[in-house]
Motif scaffolding. Structure first.
Motif, mmCIF file in Angstrom:
data_model
loop_
_atom_site.group_PDB
_atom_site.id
_atom_site.type_symbol
_atom_site.label_atom_id
_atom_site.label_comp_id
_atom_site.label_asym_id
_atom_site.label_seq_id
_atom_site.Cartn_x
_atom_site.Cartn_y
_atom_site.Cartn_z
ATOM 1 N N GLY A 19 0.793 -1.219 0.000
ATOM 2 C CA GLY A 19 0.000 0.000 0.000
ATOM 3 C C GLY A 19 0.830 1.276 0.000
ATOM 4 N N LYS A 20 2.129 1.148 0.228
ATOM 5 C CA LYS A 20 3.008 2.324 0.242
ATOM 6 C C LYS A 20 3.940 2.363 -0.965
ATOM 7 N N LEU A 21 4.523 1.227 -1.273
ATOM 8 C CA LEU A 21 5.323 1.098 -2.482
ATOM 9 C C LEU A 21 4.590 0.183 -3.456
ATOM 10 N N HIS A 22 4.845 0.381 -4.756
ATOM 11 C CA HIS A 22 4.135 -0.389 -5.768
ATOM 12 C C HIS A 22 5.103 -0.828 -6.858
ATOM 13 N N ALA A 23 4.784 -1.933 -7.511
ATOM 14 C CA ALA A 23 5.623 -2.411 -8.604
ATOM 15 C C ALA A 23 5.763 -1.321 -9.667
ATOM 16 N N GLY A 24 6.984 -1.061 -10.074
ATOM 17 C CA GLY A 24 7.237 -0.018 -11.068
ATOM 18 C C GLY A 24 7.720 1.286 -10.476
ATOM 19 N N ASP A 25 7.556 1.471 -9.165
ATOM 20 C CA ASP A 25 8.095 2.682 -8.532
ATOM 21 C C ASP A 25 9.609 2.711 -8.721
ATOM 22 N N VAL A 26 10.130 3.868 -9.074
ATOM 23 C CA VAL A 26 11.568 4.022 -9.251
ATOM 24 C C VAL A 26 12.190 4.412 -7.908
ATOM 25 N N ILE A 27 13.164 3.646 -7.462
ATOM 26 C CA ILE A 27 13.835 3.929 -6.184
ATOM 27 C C ILE A 27 15.092 4.733 -6.457
ATOM 28 N N GLN A 28 15.080 5.977 -6.057
ATOM 29 C CA GLN A 28 16.244 6.835 -6.281
ATOM 30 C C GLN A 28 17.222 6.785 -5.113
ATOM 31 N N ALA A 29 16.690 6.665 -3.887
ATOM 32 C CA ALA A 29 17.562 6.650 -2.707
ATOM 33 C C ALA A 29 16.871 5.960 -1.547
ATOM 34 N N VAL A 30 17.683 5.451 -0.627
ATOM 35 C CA VAL A 30 17.196 4.894 0.635
ATOM 36 C C VAL A 30 17.918 5.621 1.757
ATOM 37 N N ASP A 31 17.142 6.272 2.629
ATOM 38 C CA ASP A 31 17.711 7.093 3.711
ATOM 39 C C ASP A 31 18.654 8.160 3.165
ATOM 40 N N GLY A 32 18.312 8.684 1.991
ATOM 41 C CA GLY A 32 19.116 9.753 1.394
ATOM 42 C C GLY A 32 20.330 9.280 0.630
ATOM 43 N N THR A 33 20.646 7.981 0.684
ATOM 44 C CA THR A 33 21.794 7.440 -0.040
ATOM 45 C C THR A 33 21.342 6.958 -1.419
#
Length: 362
Positions: free
Chosen positions: A154-168
């Motif tokens: 419900g928060k992330l979905h298939a196809g979402d582009v992940i640019q960073a995790v915790d700012g990294t």
């Protein structure tokens, strides 16, 4: 009743009993046979298999056929008579059922897996083809799937582009897991993403996506060692500088990757690579253009020759098994990369086949 007549009657009765017995005895086997072949340079069901827009294409001729294998379904109960016939038939192979459907895999599960592999093979074929031609392709890390009832549902979905995790910033799919597992279970993890719908729209328009969104997810605990998880699988997606569509129904699995890639290369190359020749082949392909082995190679070479192919592009790791049962009139050409395959096409198209790398019999 004469003894000869009685003997013939008894034999006939025995054969009838054996025949009926064979119909009712179920055996744990499945059958493989040659499937249809499709020219990646041509049409299927009235639609072009490969269509390219936004880039100049060139006339092609001849064939670059991908090949398939027919298999009995996971839920099909083969009887003894069918198994014996399959063993005796020259163009069929009878194999243990679990070889094709391990761990009790169902028809539905097999179809879904094949569809996913087919979709991925198309993506990799596009990437490999454009890289072979020196055309830049940009890559991005995306959410491939979200685990049901996980912290990310419900928060992330298939196809979402992940640019960073915790700012990294993340550059590879593996970076996501490394950054998540730095946390303790129960701690928040901040994802910087471009939603799937915006990413898809940007790709269709060949533009950069809009401003990213930040999503905070409270991590869960993995079974076993209890490390932090968020319940997603990360993968790679690509942005292409023009549109390449692959349309082919009722086909699954990853083994058409090489032939799709070569079809794209041929359409984007001024020279007619096949020279009008009938070439078939098979093989998986990755983003870097490496050709991988496939199953059912014997069935595919038979199907290719029956369709009229004179040359068959064969993954190096399948060469020995393919050469052991090569149909008459079919030349097996050994390939390890899309570069190998492209060079082979050029030689075949020009009629310069003396130096082709052949598959040798074991």
């Amino acid at each position: 009743m004469p003894r000869r007549t009685a003997t013939m009657l008894a034999s006939t009765l025995m054969l009838f009993v054996l025949f009926c017995t064979g119909l009712f005895i179920k055996v744990p086997y499945a059958e493989m046979s040659p499937g249809p072949t499709v020219n990646t340079l041509g049409d299927s069901r009235g639609e072009a298999v490969l269509s390219i827009s936004g880039r100049k294409t060139y006339r092609t001729s001849g064939h670059l056929n991908m090949t398939t294998v027919r298999v009995t379904g996971a839920d099909y109960d083969m009887n003894l008579l069918e198994a014996v016939y399959g063993w005796l038939a020259g163009d069929n192979i009878v194999v243990p059922h679990d070889n094709l459907y391990p761990n009790g895999k169902t028809d539905k599960e097999s179809t879904q897996e094949n569809a996913e592999e087919f979709s991925q093979s198309q993506e990799s074929a596009k990437v490999a083809a454009l890289k072979q031609l020196g055309i830049p392709v940009s890559a991005r890390v995306v959410v491939s799937s979200v685990v049901k009832a996980s912290p990310s549902e419900g928060k992330l979905h298939a196809g979402d582009v992940i640019q960073a995790v915790d700012g990294t910033p993340v550059k590879e799919p593996g970076d996501v897991a490394k950054l998540v597992t730095k946390h303790k279970a129960g701690e928040p993890v901040e994802f910087t993403i471009v939603p799937a719908a915006e990413a898809a729209e940007a790709e269709r328009a060949h533009r950069e996506p809009g401003a990213p969104t930040k999503i905070t997810i409270t991590s869960g605990k993995a079974e076993g060692d209890g490390h932090a998880i968020v319940g997603i699988r990360a993968g790679t997606d690509h942005t292409f500088p023009f549109t390449v569509d692959i349309k082919l129904a009722d086909i699954g699995g990853p083994s058409a990757g090489l032939m799709f890639a070569l079809g794209i290369v041929d359409k984007l190359t001024p020279e007619d690579l096949t020279g009008g020749k009938f070439i078939a082949g098979t093989g998986t392909i990755d983003d870097e253009g490496k050709v991988g082995p496939i199953g059912g190679i014997q069935m595919k070479t038979i199907g290719a020759r029956q369709a009229g192919a004179e040359y068959f592009l064969t993954p190096a790791e399948n060469c020995a098994s393919a050469a052991a049962h090569v149909p008459d009139g079919l030349t097996l050409v050994k390939v390890s990369t899309i570069g190998d395959a492209t060079k082979a096409l050029e030689k075949i198209g020009k009629g310069d086949t003396a130096g082709l790398p052949h598959c040798d019999k074991p």
